[in-house]
Scaffold this motif. Structure first.
Motif, PDB file in Angstrom:
ATOM      1  N   LYS A  73       0.850  -1.194   0.000  1.00 24.75           N
ATOM      2  CA  LYS A  73       0.000   0.000   0.000  1.00 24.75           C
ATOM      3  C   LYS A  73       0.886   1.244   0.000  1.00 24.75           C
ATOM      4  N   LYS A  74       0.402   2.265  -0.682  1.00 29.82           N
ATOM      5  CA  LYS A  74       1.125   3.535  -0.750  1.00 29.82           C
ATOM      6  C   LYS A  74       0.096   4.654  -0.720  1.00 29.82           C
ATOM      7  N   ALA A  75       0.423   5.728  -0.036  1.00 33.58           N
ATOM      8  CA  ALA A  75      -0.451   6.900   0.013  1.00 33.58           C
ATOM      9  C   ALA A  75       0.339   8.110  -0.478  1.00 33.58           C
ATOM     10  N   ILE A  76      -0.255   8.853  -1.398  1.00 35.20           N
ATOM     11  CA  ILE A  76       0.369  10.050  -1.949  1.00 35.20           C
ATOM     12  C   ILE A  76      -0.591  11.213  -1.736  1.00 35.20           C
ATOM     13  N   HIS A  77      -0.098  12.272  -1.111  1.00 30.27           N
ATOM     14  CA  HIS A  77      -0.926  13.462  -0.947  1.00 30.27           C
ATOM     15  C   HIS A  77      -1.086  14.128  -2.314  1.00 30.27           C
ATOM     16  N   ILE A  78      -2.295  14.370  -2.700  1.00 29.45           N
ATOM     17  CA  ILE A  78      -2.586  14.899  -4.036  1.00 29.45           C
ATOM     18  C   ILE A  78      -1.943  16.262  -4.255  1.00 29.45           C
ATOM     19  N   ASN A  79      -1.803  17.053  -3.187  1.00 23.98           N
ATOM     20  CA  ASN A  79      -1.167  18.369  -3.357  1.00 23.98           C
ATOM     21  C   ASN A  79       0.336  18.251  -3.625  1.00 23.98           C
ATOM     22  N   GLU A  80       0.928  17.041  -3.466  1.00 26.11           N
ATOM     23  CA  GLU A  80       2.342  16.827  -3.782  1.00 26.11           C
ATOM     24  C   GLU A  80       2.555  16.382  -5.234  1.00 26.11           C
ATOM     25  N   ILE A  81       1.460  16.067  -5.936  1.00 30.30           N
ATOM     26  CA  ILE A  81       1.584  15.605  -7.321  1.00 30.30           C
ATOM     27  C   ILE A  81       1.942  16.796  -8.205  1.00 30.30           C
ATOM     28  N   ARG A  82       3.046  16.655  -8.948  1.00 31.75           N
ATOM     29  CA  ARG A  82       3.523  17.726  -9.823  1.00 31.75           C
ATOM     30  C   ARG A  82       3.034  17.559 -11.248  1.00 31.75           C
ATOM     31  N   SER A  83       3.087  16.307 -11.748  1.00 25.87           N
ATOM     32  CA  SER A  83       2.688  16.100 -13.145  1.00 25.87           C
ATOM     33  C   SER A  83       2.192  14.680 -13.362  1.00 25.87           C
ATOM     34  N   VAL A 122      -7.736  11.134 -13.972  1.00 32.52           N
ATOM     35  CA  VAL A 122      -6.926  12.343 -14.101  1.00 32.52           C
ATOM     36  C   VAL A 122      -7.754  13.582 -13.780  1.00 32.52           C
ATOM     37  N   ASN A 123      -8.985  13.645 -14.256  1.00 33.93           N
ATOM     38  CA  ASN A 123      -9.849  14.802 -13.963  1.00 33.93           C
ATOM     39  C   ASN A 123     -10.128  14.921 -12.469  1.00 33.93           C
ATOM     40  N   LYS A 128      -8.846  18.227  -7.608  1.00 29.70           N
ATOM     41  CA  LYS A 128      -8.361  18.413  -6.241  1.00 29.70           C
ATOM     42  C   LYS A 128      -7.053  19.197  -6.188  1.00 29.70           C
ATOM     43  N   ASN A 129      -6.287  19.145  -7.285  1.00 26.69           N
ATOM     44  CA  ASN A 129      -5.039  19.903  -7.366  1.00 26.69           C
ATOM     45  C   ASN A 129      -4.903  20.472  -8.780  1.00 26.69           C
ATOM     46  N   PRO A 130      -5.414  21.688  -9.002  1.00 26.55           N
ATOM     47  CA  PRO A 130      -5.364  22.281 -10.347  1.00 26.55           C
ATOM     48  C   PRO A 130      -3.945  22.595 -10.823  1.00 26.55           C
TER      49      PRO A 130
END
Length: 136
Positions: A73-83, A122-123, A128-130
């Protein structure tokens, strides 16, 4: 929102052949050779492969992307996603398909996943993170 993984036929063939082979070896080891350690190891491998096949999915919940790949399991904060970009990289990833989305997050971290409905996925992330850059 939960997204199942795309399951490529070739990946299913590989996994199910391995499950069959390990099951046959388990039978040989457990009932013919009576080797307890070998039996436990093969049973663990069969269980791991079945878990990967049946439980690989991705959940977008609040501001976190949860990735489940069998027991991992892995959790990624959406605000950390760059691309995000589409890729067909065949190398190991928490994915059951070669048709993947590469998610770049943090400073230099990357994960490749294969949600069934990529556009909706993706949408949902973009909503959540424009600030996510789409390299599509």
């Amino acid at each position: 929102m939960m997204f199942s993984s795309i399951k490529d036929i070739w990946m299913g063939i590989v996994i199910w052949i391995l499950i069959g082979a390990f099951s046959w070896l388990f039978y040989q080891t457990a009932f013919i050779q009576k080797n307890a350690f070998g039996s436990m190891l093969l049973l663990a491998l069969v269980t791991l492969l079945a878990a990967v096949w049946f439980s690989t999915h991705y959940i977008i919940e609040d501001d976190v992307l949860h990735i489940t790949y069998g027991p991992l399991k892995k959790a990624i904060h959406i605000n950390e996603i760059r691309s995000i970009r589409y890729t067909t990289n065949p190398f190991v990833a928490p994915s059951l398909s070669a048709q993947r989305i590469e998610v770049n997050y943090g400073k230099f971290q990357t994960v490749q996943i294969s949600p069934k409905d990529k556009d909706v996925f993706v949408n949902e992330l973009k909503e959540k993170n424009p600030n996510i850059q789409l390299d599509i």
